[in-house]
Design a protein around this motif. Structure first.
Motif, PDB file in Angstrom:
ATOM      1  N   LYS A 106       0.809  -1.213   0.000  1.00  0.00           N
ATOM      2  CA  LYS A 106       0.000   0.000   0.000  1.00  0.00           C
ATOM      3  C   LYS A 106       0.844   1.266   0.000  1.00  0.00           C
ATOM      4  CE  LYS A 106      -4.068  -2.048   2.200  1.00  0.00           C
ATOM      5  NZ  LYS A 106      -5.023  -1.983   3.338  1.00  0.00           N
ATOM      6  N   SER A 107       2.118   1.155   0.328  1.00  0.00           N
ATOM      7  CA  SER A 107       2.981   2.330   0.357  1.00  0.00           C
ATOM      8  C   SER A 107       3.595   2.623  -1.018  1.00  0.00           C
ATOM      9  CB  SER A 107       4.090   2.141   1.387  1.00  0.00           C
ATOM     10  OG  SER A 107       4.881   1.004   1.081  1.00  0.00           O
ATOM     11  N   TRP A 108       3.054   2.001  -2.047  1.00  0.00           N
ATOM     12  CA  TRP A 108       3.474   2.248  -3.425  1.00  0.00           C
ATOM     13  C   TRP A 108       2.400   3.067  -4.135  1.00  0.00           C
ATOM     14  CZ3 TRP A 108       7.285  -1.026  -6.410  1.00  0.00           C
ATOM     15  CH2 TRP A 108       8.191  -1.667  -5.549  1.00  0.00           C
ATOM     16  N   LEU A 109       2.783   3.689  -5.241  1.00  0.00           N
ATOM     17  CA  LEU A 109       1.819   4.482  -6.000  1.00  0.00           C
ATOM     18  C   LEU A 109       0.663   3.614  -6.496  1.00  0.00           C
ATOM     19  CD1 LEU A 109       4.047   6.828  -8.225  1.00  0.00           C
ATOM     20  CD2 LEU A 109       2.731   7.432  -6.193  1.00  0.00           C
ATOM     21  N   GLY A 110      -0.527   4.133  -6.414  1.00  0.00           N
ATOM     22  CA  GLY A 110      -1.725   3.448  -6.863  1.00  0.00           C
ATOM     23  C   GLY A 110      -2.645   4.436  -7.555  1.00  0.00           C
ATOM     24  N   PRO A 111      -3.802   4.007  -8.021  1.00  0.00           N
ATOM     25  CA  PRO A 111      -4.421   2.697  -7.774  1.00  0.00           C
ATOM     26  C   PRO A 111      -3.767   1.582  -8.587  1.00  0.00           C
ATOM     27  CG  PRO A 111      -5.750   3.934  -9.329  1.00  0.00           C
ATOM     28  CD  PRO A 111      -4.659   4.870  -8.865  1.00  0.00           C
ATOM     29  N   SER A 112      -3.972   0.351  -8.148  1.00  0.00           N
ATOM     30  CA  SER A 112      -3.371  -0.768  -8.852  1.00  0.00           C
ATOM     31  C   SER A 112      -4.165  -1.085 -10.116  1.00  0.00           C
ATOM     32  CB  SER A 112      -3.300  -2.006  -7.950  1.00  0.00           C
ATOM     33  OG  SER A 112      -4.568  -2.617  -7.836  1.00  0.00           O
ATOM     34  N   THR A 113      -3.459  -1.467 -11.147  1.00  0.00           N
ATOM     35  CA  THR A 113      -4.097  -1.805 -12.425  1.00  0.00           C
ATOM     36  C   THR A 113      -5.068  -2.968 -12.261  1.00  0.00           C
ATOM     37  OG1 THR A 113      -2.238  -0.971 -13.714  1.00  0.00           O
ATOM     38  CG2 THR A 113      -3.656  -2.610 -14.774  1.00  0.00           C
TER      39      THR A 113
END
Length: 323
Positions: free
Chosen positions: A244-251
């Protein structure tokens, strides 16, 4: 005399587990890929990730491998040939990781160019991220200066908003009837938010956009959607996030949700990559497709990378001349 080196991420020498393991070790030990203290990075990479992941990754590489070798390397070499033909300047390919090193690329340039005095490095990453553009650019410049201190080394900047690059992306849609699609999804490789913040902390506010990966991918998407006349039906998402600490939203989450909103026919493109690779061919063209279709979609059209597009090759020529 001038020479050009196009630098991309890299690929294992073969899809065999041993070669894949060596490649993964070099790749993941880069402090800009896993930005934790060396000892913890070493234990994580060599003791946990590589011993298990190399077999799964080897199987994946085997599925995309061509008779000529790695798609990333093959397409990079083809692009280099086109750039050289258009510019009349010798062009070689190097990889940040793997056997196609900057050192070997420089040796090939020197064998072909008498009195080589300047090398222009073109990191093949349209957007600035410390794990891609920054790592490749700094490594290539450092290696060239170490190998020959007399060389003038210039490094091309990211080209996320350059008209020639945007036009090259737009041209990839030329054969498609866009009115037949409900949506255009731009999917980019995610990065840890802390890495984005680290990059921003190294520059003044006036230069923040120069290193802001999130802004740059959103700007690329906006410019392409605008030229395609799809401003009211496009979105931006990120693949390969590790938490969750990564750029999102997830594909994957976006593709699962779109059919629930009545979006059944989509186009998907991954402009962070200029050449096909494991992530585009497997994650985007195969796994993401299955996610969307299983969620109720009816048509999923993957738009390929630029690869050795003649229009993109001409852009690279023009971009190098501006350095």
């Amino acid at each position: 005399m001038r020479g050009i080196i196009l630098v991309n991420t890299g690929s294992p020498a073969s899809p065999l587990p041993g070669d894949v393991g060596r490649y993964l070790s070099e790749f993941l030990m880069d402090e800009r890929i896993i930005d934790i203290p060396f000892i913890f990075r070493f234990l994580l990479v060599r003791g946990v990730i590589v011993p298990f992941r190399k077999y799964k990754s080897a199987k994946a590489y085997g599925a995309i491998w061509t008779d000529d070798g790695s798609p990333l390397l093959v397409n990079s070499i083809r692009l280099a040939h086109k750039v050289e033909g258009l510019s009349g300047v010798a062009v070689e390919v190097a990889m940040r990781y793997g056997s196609e090193t900057v050192e070997s690329a420089l040796a090939r340039l020197k064998a072909r160019v008498a009195n080589l005095s300047e090398v222009v490095v073109v990191p093949m990453f349209p957007h600035y991220a410390m794990s891609s553009y920054e790592s490749a650019a700094l490594h290539a410049k450092s290696e060239l200066q170490r190998l020959d201190g007399r060389l003038a080394v210039k490094v091309a900047k990211p080209f996320y908003n350059q008209p020639g690059y945007i036009a090259s992306l737009v041209n990839l849609f030329a054969s498609l009837d866009l009115s037949q699609y409900d949506w255009l999804q731009f999917s980019y490789h995610s990065i840890p938010i802390r890495q984005l913040q680290k990059s921003l902390s190294t520059v003044s506010k006036e230069h923040a956009l120069d290193v802001n990966y999130q802004h740059q991918v959103e700007e690329t998407s906006r410019l392409v959607a605008q030229q395609l006349g799809m401003m009211d039906r496009y979105g931006v998402s990120y693949q390969s996030a590790m938490g969750k600490s990564w750029l999102g939203p997830s594909t994957s989450e976006v593709l699962t949700d779109l059919p629930k909103r009545g979006v059944k026919r989509i186009l998907v493109i991954s402009p962070a990559f200029v050449a096909e690779n494991l992530e585009t061919l497997k994650d985007i063209n195969v796994e993401a497709r299955k996610i969307f279709m299983d969620a109720g979609g009816t048509e999923y059209t993957y738009v390929s990378c630029l690869n050795d597009s003649s229009q993109f090759a001409q852009f690279i020529v023009d971009w190098v001349e501006s350095v």
